[in-house]
Design a protein around this motif. Sequence first.
Motif, PDB file in Angstrom:
ATOM      1  N   GLU A   1       0.811  -1.218   0.000  1.00 20.59           N
ATOM      2  CA  GLU A   1       0.000   0.000   0.000  1.00 20.59           C
ATOM      3  C   GLU A   1       0.841   1.264   0.000  1.00 20.59           C
ATOM      4  O   GLU A   1       0.512   2.248  -0.680  1.00 20.59           O
ATOM      5  CB  GLU A   1      -0.937  -0.021   1.212  1.00 20.59           C
ATOM      6  N   GLU A   2       1.978   1.230   0.710  1.00 25.01           N
ATOM      7  CA  GLU A   2       2.793   2.456   0.784  1.00 25.01           C
ATOM      8  C   GLU A   2       3.467   2.775  -0.547  1.00 25.01           C
ATOM      9  O   GLU A   2       3.927   3.911  -0.764  1.00 25.01           O
ATOM     10  CB  GLU A   2       3.853   2.312   1.887  1.00 25.01           C
ATOM     11  N   GLN A   3       3.558   1.769  -1.437  1.00 25.77           N
ATOM     12  CA  GLN A   3       4.155   2.016  -2.744  1.00 25.77           C
ATOM     13  C   GLN A   3       3.128   2.411  -3.795  1.00 25.77           C
ATOM     14  O   GLN A   3       3.475   2.644  -4.958  1.00 25.77           O
ATOM     15  CB  GLN A   3       4.917   0.771  -3.219  1.00 25.77           C
ATOM     16  N   ARG A   4       1.841   2.456  -3.404  1.00 25.70           N
ATOM     17  CA  ARG A   4       0.791   2.809  -4.349  1.00 25.70           C
ATOM     18  C   ARG A   4       0.413   4.283  -4.233  1.00 25.70           C
ATOM     19  O   ARG A   4      -0.742   4.680  -4.402  1.00 25.70           O
ATOM     20  CB  ARG A   4      -0.444   1.930  -4.121  1.00 25.70           C
ATOM     21  N   VAL A   5       1.407   5.103  -3.931  1.00 23.87           N
ATOM     22  CA  VAL A   5       1.222   6.563  -3.853  1.00 23.87           C
ATOM     23  C   VAL A   5       2.202   7.203  -4.804  1.00 23.87           C
ATOM     24  O   VAL A   5       3.409   6.914  -4.780  1.00 23.87           O
ATOM     25  CB  VAL A   5       1.445   7.088  -2.417  1.00 23.87           C
ATOM     26  N   CYS A   6       1.684   8.049  -5.701  1.00 23.00           N
ATOM     27  CA  CYS A   6       2.534   8.728  -6.681  1.00 23.00           C
ATOM     28  C   CYS A   6       3.488   9.697  -5.985  1.00 23.00           C
ATOM     29  O   CYS A   6       3.234  10.148  -4.853  1.00 23.00           O
ATOM     30  CB  CYS A   6       1.635   9.469  -7.686  1.00 23.00           C
ATOM     31  N   ASP A   7       4.562   9.986  -6.673  1.00 20.95           N
ATOM     32  CA  ASP A   7       5.526  10.949  -6.115  1.00 20.95           C
ATOM     33  C   ASP A   7       4.884  12.312  -5.881  1.00 20.95           C
ATOM     34  O   ASP A   7       5.354  13.103  -5.050  1.00 20.95           O
ATOM     35  CB  ASP A   7       6.718  11.109  -7.064  1.00 20.95           C
ATOM     36  N   CYS A   8       3.772  12.552  -6.606  1.00 21.35           N
ATOM     37  CA  CYS A   8       3.087  13.834  -6.425  1.00 21.35           C
ATOM     38  C   CYS A   8       2.153  13.813  -5.229  1.00 21.35           C
ATOM     39  O   CYS A   8       1.519  14.825  -4.920  1.00 21.35           O
ATOM     40  CB  CYS A   8       2.306  14.212  -7.676  1.00 21.35           C
ATOM     41  N   GLY A   9       2.013  12.640  -4.600  1.00 21.85           N
ATOM     42  CA  GLY A   9       1.162  12.512  -3.428  1.00 21.85           C
ATOM     43  C   GLY A   9      -0.220  11.976  -3.712  1.00 21.85           C
ATOM     44  O   GLY A   9      -1.008  11.766  -2.783  1.00 21.85           O
ATOM     45  N   THR A  10      -0.535  11.719  -4.986  1.00 24.44           N
ATOM     46  CA  THR A  10      -1.863  11.219  -5.346  1.00 24.44           C
ATOM     47  C   THR A  10      -1.892   9.697  -5.245  1.00 24.44           C
ATOM     48  O   THR A  10      -1.007   9.016  -5.779  1.00 24.44           O
ATOM     49  CB  THR A  10      -2.219  11.624  -6.788  1.00 24.44           C
ATOM     50  N   PRO A  11      -2.906   9.121  -4.542  1.00 26.92           N
ATOM     51  CA  PRO A  11      -3.013   7.649  -4.477  1.00 26.92           C
ATOM     52  C   PRO A  11      -3.240   7.056  -5.878  1.00 26.92           C
ATOM     53  O   PRO A  11      -4.012   7.600  -6.668  1.00 26.92           O
ATOM     54  CB  PRO A  11      -4.229   7.418  -3.582  1.00 26.92           C
ATOM     55  N   MET A  12      -2.531   5.968  -6.157  1.00 24.21           N
ATOM     56  CA  MET A  12      -2.690   5.297  -7.448  1.00 24.21           C
ATOM     57  C   MET A  12      -3.985   4.491  -7.457  1.00 24.21           C
ATOM     58  O   MET A  12      -4.477   4.048  -6.420  1.00 24.21           O
ATOM     59  CB  MET A  12      -1.509   4.370  -7.726  1.00 24.21           C
ATOM     60  N   VAL A  13      -4.547   4.277  -8.670  1.00 21.39           N
ATOM     61  CA  VAL A  13      -5.741   3.456  -8.836  1.00 21.39           C
ATOM     62  C   VAL A  13      -5.379   2.238  -9.685  1.00 21.39           C
ATOM     63  O   VAL A  13      -4.477   2.284 -10.525  1.00 21.39           O
ATOM     64  CB  VAL A  13      -6.882   4.250  -9.508  1.00 21.39           C
ATOM     65  N   ARG A  14      -6.094   1.154  -9.482  1.00 20.04           N
ATOM     66  CA  ARG A  14      -5.829  -0.084 -10.221  1.00 20.04           C
ATOM     67  C   ARG A  14      -6.324   0.051 -11.653  1.00 20.04           C
ATOM     68  O   ARG A  14      -7.483   0.384 -11.903  1.00 20.04           O
ATOM     69  CB  ARG A  14      -6.535  -1.256  -9.540  1.00 20.04           C
ATOM     70  N   ILE A  15      -5.438  -0.179 -12.609  1.00 17.28           N
ATOM     71  CA  ILE A  15      -5.790  -0.012 -14.020  1.00 17.28           C
ATOM     72  C   ILE A  15      -5.745  -1.324 -14.800  1.00 17.28           C
ATOM     73  O   ILE A  15      -6.016  -1.346 -16.000  1.00 17.28           O
ATOM     74  CB  ILE A  15      -4.855   1.008 -14.699  1.00 17.28           C
ATOM     75  N   GLY A  16      -5.429  -2.398 -14.149  1.00 12.84           N
ATOM     76  CA  GLY A  16      -5.365  -3.676 -14.843  1.00 12.84           C
ATOM     77  C   GLY A  16      -4.544  -4.676 -14.050  1.00 12.84           C
ATOM     78  O   GLY A  16      -4.201  -4.452 -12.882  1.00 12.84           O
TER      79      GLY A  16
END
Length: 483
Positions: A78-93
């Motif tokens: 979970e801690e790696q699913r945050v963009c460097d810009c601070g936005t949480p990533m979403v599952r795309i596939g």
Amino acid sequence: MSRHRRFGPSSESHQGELFNEAETLVDQAPQTPDEHDDDSDDTDSGKASGDKKKPKRGHRRALPPELPRIEHVIDVPEEQRVCDCGTPMVRIGEDVSEQLDIVPMQIRVIRTVRPRYACVKGDQAPVQMPAPAQVLPRSNFSAGFLAMLAVVKYVDGLPLARFEKVLARHGVDVPRQSLARGIIKLAQALQPLHNLARDALLDSPVIYMDETTVQVLKEPGRSPTSTSYMWVQRGGPPGKPVVLFDYHSSRSGQIPVRLLEGWQGYLMTDGYEGYAPVARGAGVEHLACAAHARRKFVEAKRSSPNGKSARADHALDLFGKLYRIEAQLKDASDAERFEARQTRSLPVLQKLRTWLDDTLPVVTPKSKLGEALGYLHKVWSRLVRYTERGDLPIDNNPAESAIRPFVVGRKAWLFSDTPAGAHASAVLYSLLETAKANGREPYAWLRFVVERLPLATTVDEIEALLPWNTHDQDLAMNLAALE
């Protein structure tokens, strides 16, 4: 090579090559990627796992969708699913890969407990539920064990001595003598099914028949090295294919007379004279196998200098034309096949007959080519009879295919110890090969039968257990209920 597999003898002469089977199979097609060893990227989840289209070259074949799946998800923390810009990533596939796995044999004990109750005053006899019906009431082998025992021996060709070692690796000591007794008793219990299968066989308009050798060590009045025979018959009415094996110490022509007593129809065999007595019976029409006749010319060609023989090649060319006609008519109706045989096959046969008449007098009978010519001349009147109708076979290959599992298994177990064992083998080979011919998975069908046979009390209830009266869904549900 494909021609040799189709027309060659059923003696499985290449069994010795199994020791280097892996190397041989790899060398056969070095440029063809392994269906289950793919270096390409993981399969995308958007592709349907049940796609029936032929896989592209270089891509592995989809694994059967009906197999159970155990899913392992390798997710990003979970801690790696945050963009460097601070936005949480979403599952795309996702990427999905599948590997075929096998769980080793599981051996267990089914413990059946039947509580017994009694009045403390002793005024009434104790009460207890009856023991469940079993095909072998006093045996400690379950239906599943008996089914597996029969399948590994008669379908997979594993001798009892080796299965004994397989059980020992799992910590279970079962002497092979106990396994053998279980096989014989199981065959005796299944004899009613074998009898009903014979009734169905005798309803067939065409029966294929062949025989092969078997050695029985302890047969009264005979030497352990004596040769006995396993006779195979294949036929059955439409939708009910039947394969039957019968053991006899003799190769006498009276054996097929007894096995086919009362039957009328077309009998397809090789050129063995032992089938003549049954063929002389009322209503029996005798056909001869074109594949056997062709095989004689293959042997003649191989025995000639440098493997070349213009005369043998000419015969083989004409046989090839006959078989190409049959291949083109594979999906034709009986009426269409009859018409094509009359207009296309008969002229080829006439050419073969003319060539035979011209060649037979000028070739020494003791040569391989002479033997081939003599054999063809002997069976000619029966060989051409398949053209009389559209539903008659050109050869006896279905019988040879039916007998092949027995021949392969014989190379592993070598002999039967007693006539009882040979008869048991005949019954079990019959039922398991008939199950396969009807598209039933052998283990699932036999387990289903062994569990339900003790409850069958009428002929109709026993007949309902025959392979063509059972359904894949019922067999699958029966196995699922055991898990």
